[in-house]
Every structure is written in structure tokens, then in C-alpha cells.
Design an enzyme around this catalytic site. Structure first.
Site, PDB file in Angstrom:
ATOM      1  N   ASP A   6      51.648  34.628 -65.973  1.00 54.99           N
ATOM      2  CA  ASP A   6      52.851  34.686 -65.131  1.00 54.99           C
ATOM      3  C   ASP A   6      52.857  33.523 -64.132  1.00 54.99           C
ATOM      4  O   ASP A   6      53.894  32.920 -63.861  1.00 54.99           O
ATOM      5  CB  ASP A   6      52.907  36.030 -64.399  1.00 54.99           C
ATOM      6  CG  ASP A   6      52.790  37.194 -65.370  1.00 54.99           C
ATOM      7  OD1 ASP A   6      53.660  37.325 -66.237  1.00 54.99           O
ATOM      8  OD2 ASP A   6      51.807  37.956 -65.289  1.00 54.99           O
TER       9      ASP A   6
ATOM     10  N   HIS B 227      51.685  43.243 -63.756  1.00 59.40           N
ATOM     11  CA  HIS B 227      52.154  42.426 -64.886  1.00 59.40           C
ATOM     12  C   HIS B 227      53.242  43.223 -65.602  1.00 59.40           C
ATOM     13  O   HIS B 227      53.034  43.843 -66.644  1.00 59.40           O
ATOM     14  CB  HIS B 227      51.002  42.106 -65.835  1.00 59.40           C
ATOM     15  CG  HIS B 227      51.436  41.326 -67.046  1.00 59.40           C
ATOM     16  ND1 HIS B 227      51.908  40.033 -66.980  1.00 59.40           N
ATOM     17  CD2 HIS B 227      51.498  41.673 -68.358  1.00 59.40           C
ATOM     18  CE1 HIS B 227      52.229  39.624 -68.191  1.00 59.40           C
ATOM     19  NE2 HIS B 227      52.004  40.596 -69.054  1.00 59.40           N
TER      20      HIS B 227
HETATM   21  C1  LMR Z   1      53.716  38.655 -72.017  1.00 58.73           C
HETATM   22  O1  LMR Z   1      53.792  38.592 -70.794  1.00 58.73           O
HETATM   23  O2  LMR Z   1      54.073  37.733 -72.757  1.00 58.73           O
HETATM   24  C2  LMR Z   1      53.233  39.913 -72.651  1.00 58.73           C
HETATM   25  O3  LMR Z   1      52.535  40.694 -71.748  1.00 58.73           O
HETATM   26  C3  LMR Z   1      54.426  40.599 -73.185  1.00 58.73           C
HETATM   27  C4  LMR Z   1      54.156  41.843 -73.945  1.00 58.73           C
HETATM   28  O4  LMR Z   1      54.779  42.840 -73.639  1.00 58.73           O
HETATM   29  O5  LMR Z   1      53.332  41.804 -74.871  1.00 58.73           O
END
Ligand code: LMR
Length: 437
Positions: free
Chosen positions: A249, A277
Site C-alpha cells: 500500500d 490492509h
Molecule cells: C492487494 O492489496 O492487492 C491484495 O491484498 C488484494 C486481495 O484482496 O488479494
């Protein structure tokens, strides 16, 4: 249930010795044949070294090393650089790294970076301990074979298994990637329960057999609450050693800020991702800098920062799934590398990095006893301190509280897995993982 193998080098027999399926953990441990990759230092060439050494380099031409020579190991019979052997004397103690979900896409990118020396350094030999499931065991064998074929000099051991008590034995790092993805129609509470159980079991296994100072990075979603479950089930390992991956992120936020400011992303620093997250995560543009200047001075468009930037970062995972048809894998692996490197190399002066860590004792006023992404600095010793030179304003605090509320609610949903009584699952709103629709 235990199933494990270790890898012998190419050319030294079958290279793969699986233990029988259906054994209990202890039985499997006894029965599995641990055939280790021999150390470079012990690899022998079937030549008269005294005759062959010139300027410290032993060169054996293929004609002089017929395949029948039993004492040769494959490629090492052709050219063997004695200088490399000298180097091994100053190499560091082997670092043991466990990776769960090792047959998956993220691991497929990550393992080769780990083996190349990109993460722990070019003088650091490593052992990879790959954890998979019964279903993925054959694919795990394929992964290990590809690692073999890559001839990484720093990769000294590869073992594969499906029993965490066996795979996590003495590990210094545990990269917990494997988790069940949320299927269509599955409630978030159900996902928390299914994946939470995996991380409770893995926490117990780490507690029983890992190095007492193991560093644990939880990637499998919902990673903050999974990390909380894991640490609660590992009371003999410092809670501070557990991390939930929010570096992806942070990297996404840096990219968006660089794009908007018209600079390359190396100019962007001090970016914090606060919280979970999930789509409540808070990319912090108040403290972030571009070329050493506050972002708000460089990007004067507050509406863009508050709305478009924030949402783009929060939902970047979902946007990627729409393009790819699956979750991000390569950039996730890169961000795992970044997250580890941030702990094993000193943080650049004045900067910090984001990682989801246990909140107890945090100076910001965030609720205690959850795993929350915050700004951290490291001296490069594997440990970290929270950054205290951060500003807070109403916009930032309000959003941090929303992500905190979500994590507190998730914690109640998994109380049965953290030893805190009966679970009561009443999530305030069905917020999503970045990749969920
Ligand atoms: C991401 O941030 O790309 C993953 O956590 C998304 C997911 O839901 O697999």
C-alpha cells in the site's frame, strides 16, 4: 499430517525424497529423509587440485571429468572457482526462511529474489523451507526443482513440507503468504474464521519450534487480524516481531504521489499507511514529502489528495484484479522484499516505512492490542521503533479512527482464536480487502 522432503543437488541421485503421506507430525519427522544440499565448501572436484590450481582458480575441462566420476557433482565438475570457496569462509551464518503458500503466485516471484541475495545480501547464505498443502505438494516439488535449476550460490538448502511444526523448525523468518481467498458470497466473518484458524495453528507451531527471535511477516488476508491471531498463539515469541504487510500500500501511495507531482518515485518519502490492509486504510499525505517538501506544498489540490488519491490507493488491489483477473503477485512479492529490507538495513535518515505492528505502547493514541500499520524506523538489526516526529490533523485522525474501529470489530470476530472467549462478530460495515469487489 506431515509430508516433507529436502533437496539434494542435481546429479546426486533422484534429488527428491518424499516422506509417506498420512503420517502424524512426529512420525513424519522421523520418517522424512532430510537429504541436504551440500555446502559449497564440501563440494569436491575429481581433479588433482595441486595440478589444476593456477592463480587460485581450478579449471577442470569436461574431457577430464567424465560423467562416471562419482565424486563430482554435476556442473561443479567443469569449473570450480576456489576463490568462491575462500569466500565461504567469511560468509555469515545460514539464515533459515520459511515461506507458506510456497506454491502460489506471490511466492513464485518472491523465492527467486530471496535466493538471489537481493534481500539479505550477497554474503548471506540462506535456507528456504517451503510450506504448502497436500493439494499443492506436487507444485511445491516443481518450485523446488526450479530453484535447483537456478544454481543460486547463496541458496544452500531447500526443503518442502506440509506440517508447520516441521517446516518452521529453527526458522529466523516466517513469511506467511498462504491463505484462502474470499470466494463469491463468502461473508467477511467466514473468511476471518477460516483464515484465522490457519494463522492460529501456524502461531502455535512457530511458538513451539521456531527461533525465539523469529520475525514473522503475515501476507495472507485479512493480514492485520491474521497477524494478531498468530502472535496471540505464540506467547513465547515477542509480539513486536509480528508484522502485517502494508508495504504494498505504501508503494502504491508513493507511485500515485509521484505521478501527480510529475516526479520519479524516488523523490517521495515519509509515506505512512495507517491502519488495516483494507479499504479503510489511510494513506497519509499530511506527513509525506516530495523532494524533502511537504506533499501539500507540492500538490496543492487538497480535493485530489483527500478523495482521488486516498481512494485510488485503497482500491488499487481491486483495480489490478480487474485487469489481471487475479490478485497482484509480482508487486506483492516486491513489497515483501522491501518490507524485509527495511528491517535488515538502516532506515535512511529522516525517512520511515510502514508496517502493520502490534499497537501496545504506541505514542499516537491508537487502541492497544491490535495490529495496525504505523510509521517505523529500523537500525537494520531486524527490530524497529515507531516514528514519533509525525503530525496529526482532524482529517487524518478521523480516518485512522475508522480503520481502528474496523480492526477492533475484526478482533471480536476472532476472540475464539486469540484465547479471549466467545467470538461476537458485528462488523460495522462490510469493508473490503483492497482486492474485493
Ligand atoms: C492487494 O492489496 O492487492 C491484495 O491484498 C488484494 C486481495 O484482496 O488479494
Amino acid at each position: 499430517m506431515g509430508l516433507s522432503t529436502a533437496y539434494s543437488p542435481a546429479g546426486a541421485g533422484s534429488g527428491l525424497v518424499p516422506a509417506p503421506l498420512g503420517a502424524g507430525a512426529g512420525a513424519a519427522r522421523r520418517r522424512s529423509a532430510q537429504v541436504r544440499r551440500p555446502r559449497l565448501a564440501t563440494v569436491r572436484c575429481s581433479v588433482d587440485a595441486a595440478k589444476q590450481v593456477q592463480d587460485g582458480v581450478a579449471t577442470v575441462v569436461a574431457a577430464e571429468a567424465p560423467a562416471s566420476r562419482k565424486e563430482c557433482f554435476g556442473v561443479f565438475c567443469n569449473i570450480y572457482d576456489l576463490k568462491a570457496e575462500d569466500k565461504t569462509k567469511s560468509w555469515k551464518k545460514l539464515v533459515n526462511i520459511a515461506v507458506s503458500g510456497a506454491a502460489g503466485m506471490i511466492s513464485n516471484h518472491l523465492l527467486f529474489k530471496l535466493a538471489s541475495g537481493e534481500v539479505f545480501g550477497q554474503d548471506q547464505p540462506i535456507a528456504l523451507k517451503l510450506l504448502g498443502s497436500e493439494r499443492s505438494f506436487q507444485a511445491l516439488e516443481g518450485v523446488a526443482m526450479e530453484l535447483e535449476d537456478s544454481l543460486y550460490p547463496l541458496l544452500r538448502e531447500v526443503s518442502i513440507g506440509i506440517d508447520p511444526y516441521e517446516v518452521f523448525q529453527d526458522v529466523d523468518w516466517a513469511l506467511l503468504i498462504g491463505a484462502k481467498p474470499r470466494g463469491p458470497g463468502m461473508e467477511r466473518a467466514a473468511l476471518l474464521d477460516i483464515n484465522g484458524q490457519i494463522f492460529a495453528d501456524q502461531g502455535k507451531a512457530l511458538n513451539a519450534v521456531a527461533s525465539r527471535n523469529v520475525k514473522v511477516l503475515v501476507v495472507g488476508n485479512p493480514c492485520n487480524t491474521n497477524a494478531l491471531i498468530c502472535l496471540k498463539n505464540a506467547p513465547n515469541i515477542p509480539a513486536k516481531n509480528f508484522h502485517a504487510l502494508t508495504r504494498l500500500d505504501e508503494n502504491r501511495a508513493k507511485c500515485q504521489l509521484a505521478l501527480k507531482a510529475g516526479v520519479f518515485y524516488d523523490k517521495v518519502s515519509n509515506v505512512t499507511i495507517w491502519g488495516n490492509h483494507s479499504t479503510t486504510q489511510v494513506p497519509d499525505f499530511l506527513n509525506a514529502k516530495i523532494d524533502g517538501r511537504p506533499v501539500k506544498e507540492v500538490i496543492e489540490d487538497s480535493k485530489w489528495l483527500e478523495e482521488e488519491f486516498t481512494m485510488t490507493v485503497q482500491k488499487r488491489g481491486g483495480a489490478l484484479i480487474q485487469k489481471w483477473g487475479r490478485s497482484s503477485a509480482a508487486s506483492t512479492a516486491v513489497s515483501i522484499v522491501d518490507a524485509i529490507k527495511s528491517l535488515v538495513t538502516p532506515t535512511p535518515e529522516g525517512d520511515w516505512f510502514s508496517t502493520g505492528v502490534y499497537t501496545t505502547g504506541n505514542p499516537y493514541g491508537i487502541a492497544e492490542d491490535i495490529v495496525f500499520s504505523m510509521p517505523c524506523r529500523s537500525k537494520g538489526d531486524g527490530d524497529y521503533e515507531l516514528a514519533t516526529d509525525v503530525s496529526m490533523d482532524d482529517f487524518l485522525w478521523e480516518r485512522i479512527k475508522k480503520s481502528e474501529a474496523e480492526l477492533l470489530a475484526e478482533k471480536k470476530c476472532v476472540a475464539h482464536l486469540t484465547g479471549e472467549g466467545d467470538a461476537f462478530c458485528d462488523l460495522p460495515e462490510d469493508t473490503m480487502l483492497p482486492g474485493e469487489k
